[in-house]
Design an enzyme around this catalytic site. Structure first.
Site, PDB file in Angstrom:
ATOM      1  N   ARG A  58       0.810  -1.231   0.000  1.00 44.90           N
ATOM      2  CA  ARG A  58       0.000   0.000   0.000  1.00 44.90           C
ATOM      3  C   ARG A  58       0.838   1.274   0.000  1.00 44.90           C
ATOM      4  O   ARG A  58       0.627   2.180  -0.803  1.00 44.90           O
ATOM      5  CB  ARG A  58      -0.922   0.024   1.242  1.00 44.90           C
ATOM      6  CG  ARG A  58      -2.159  -0.806   1.121  1.00 44.90           C
ATOM      7  CD  ARG A  58      -2.521  -1.396   2.477  1.00 44.90           C
ATOM      8  NE  ARG A  58      -1.537  -2.415   2.788  1.00 44.90           N
ATOM      9  CZ  ARG A  58      -1.673  -3.693   2.440  1.00 44.90           C
ATOM     10  NH1 ARG A  58      -2.778  -4.094   1.891  1.00 44.90           N
ATOM     11  NH2 ARG A  58      -0.706  -4.563   2.672  1.00 44.90           N
ATOM     12  N   THR A  59       1.796   1.361   0.936  1.00 41.38           N
ATOM     13  CA  THR A  59       2.513   2.628   1.103  1.00 41.38           C
ATOM     14  C   THR A  59       3.371   2.934  -0.127  1.00 41.38           C
ATOM     15  O   THR A  59       3.359   4.041  -0.646  1.00 41.38           O
ATOM     16  CB  THR A  59       3.382   2.562   2.377  1.00 41.38           C
ATOM     17  OG1 THR A  59       2.569   2.070   3.445  1.00 41.38           O
ATOM     18  CG2 THR A  59       3.934   3.921   2.741  1.00 41.38           C
TER      19      THR A  59
HETATM   20  N1   CP Z   1      -0.337  -0.067   5.900  1.00 39.68           N
HETATM   21  C1   CP Z   1       0.852  -0.335   5.340  1.00 39.68           C
HETATM   22  O1   CP Z   1       1.876   0.284   5.692  1.00 39.68           O
HETATM   23  O2   CP Z   1       0.829  -1.308   4.387  1.00 39.68           O
HETATM   24  P1   CP Z   1       2.101  -1.775   3.533  1.00 39.68           P
HETATM   25  O3   CP Z   1       3.058  -2.432   4.486  1.00 39.68           O
HETATM   26  O4   CP Z   1       1.574  -2.686   2.483  1.00 39.68           O
HETATM   27  O5   CP Z   1       2.726  -0.531   2.968  1.00 39.68           O
END
Ligand code: CP
Length: 341
Positions: A58-59
């Site tokens: 996501r990030t």
């Molecule tokens: N929420 C979050 O940081 O997801 P990721 O680890 O996929 O970036």
């Protein structure tokens, strides 16, 4: 007010006014993502390196999308496949990347304090995309944005954060952000997963979801972070699901109108059941969508502040300075004007 910070290293150090400015700017940025052509020229000519030493879906992707929607040149670095495997140090890696003259570095690292170290050693702006169990400020801002979008306010709401609080940078950043803007925060989870001196974080503490559910407007469930646990804190994932998992049945104890958040990635059927993840109370995918708008807002505000600082006497980027300084950077009103161009 006008954003003046060159870096975003944590929620600690942000005022309520600065948090509100990010959220207001993100509200203006969100519209860009619904256009046919999802691109505005506000960061044209800027180079941003996404420096990820830890896995991320996501990030990392939402930063890259945000950068591209603002017309910046986005470059991705991941630790695997880099010269770190040949023994190059973190600082040497960062200084070599800086020699290529980026304007901003987004960094995720498993060690707390790495973004602060880079901000100290490098000339460019730094955004913390998660440092160990310390902070994940952009996640907290997108969570606050998602809650405010749903309720129209943050002040006066009660937000529960339940799970592996001790290992959670998301919990820490959210407690700081939400209490600063006037929400009440209750944290909960098994005693082995509560931070030492939990109350000193400014949150009430409970140990069971059944105590939290009837009194919160928002429930944020945390991922069990097996990778950060040095010792077994629970007998098994199955036992955790039975005793502490958010299931549809437990959700029936909740206050009318409750919404459920989770920063992701979810352990389906462990801390949260599939019927809740995919159910009507879940805002989990809204959080992901809002991550793009909030990161666009931060990139815009920070690039604007850095340009202002350079204009006041620093040596580099004169042409860009002139371009950015033709509009005062960093205010929500300017973001709206610029994205409407
Ligand atoms: N929420 C979050 O940081 O997801 P990721 O680890 O996929 O970036």
């Amino acid at each position: 007010m006008t954003w003046t910070k060159k870096h975003l290293l944590g929620i600690e150090g942000l005022t309520a006014g600065e948090i509100t400015e990010v959220l207001d700017t993100a509200a203006n940025m969100k519209e860009v993502s619904s256009r046919d052509i999802k691109k505005v020229p506000v960061l044209r000519g800027k180079t941003i390196i996404n420096l990820f030493f830890e896995p991320s879906t996501r990030t990392r992707i939402s930063f890259e999308i945000a950068e591209k929607r603002l017309s910046a040149d986005a470059v991705n670095f991941s630790a695997s496949g880099s010269s770190l495997s040949k023994g190059e140090s973190l600082i040497d890696t960062a200084r070599n990347l800086e020699a290529m003259n980026p304007d901003l570095v987004v960094v995720r690292h498993s060690s707390p304090g790495v973004p602060h170290l880079l901000a100290d050693r490098l000339d460019c702006s730094v955004i913390n995309a998660g440092d160990g169990a310390h902070e994940h400020p952009t996640q907290a801002l997108l969570d606050a944005f998602t809650i405010r979008e749903k309720f129209g306010r943050l002040e006066g709401l009660t937000v529960g954060i339940f799970g592996d609080v001790a290992h959670s940078r998301v919990a820490r950043s959210n407690i700081l952000a939400l209490t600063r803007v006037g929400a009440k925060v209750i944290i909960g989870g098994p005693p082995t997963m509560m931070p030492r001196q939990a109350e000193s974080l400014g949150a009430e503490v409970v140990h069971r979801l059944e105590e939290m559910l009837p009194v919160v407007d928002v429930l944020m469930i945390l991922r069990l972070q097996f990778e950060r646990q040095q010792e077994a804190l629970i007998p098994s994932a199955r036992e955790y699901a039975t005793l502490f998992g958010l299931t549809g049945e437990r959700l029936r104890l909740a206050r009318e109108g409750i919404v459920v958040l989770h920063p992701g990635p979810v352990n389906r059927g462990v801390e949260i059941s599939p019927e809740v993840i995919d159910g009507p109370c879940s805002l989990i995918l809204d959080q992901v969508a809002n991550g793009v708008a909030v990161r666009m807002a931060l990139l815009y505000l920070i690039a604007g502040a850095a340009a202002g600082e350079r204009k006041m006497g620093q040596k580099r980027w004169r042409a860009e300075d002139a371009e950015v300084s033709s509009r005062p950077p960093g205010r929500a009103r300017d973001a709206r004007e610029e994205v409407n161009e």
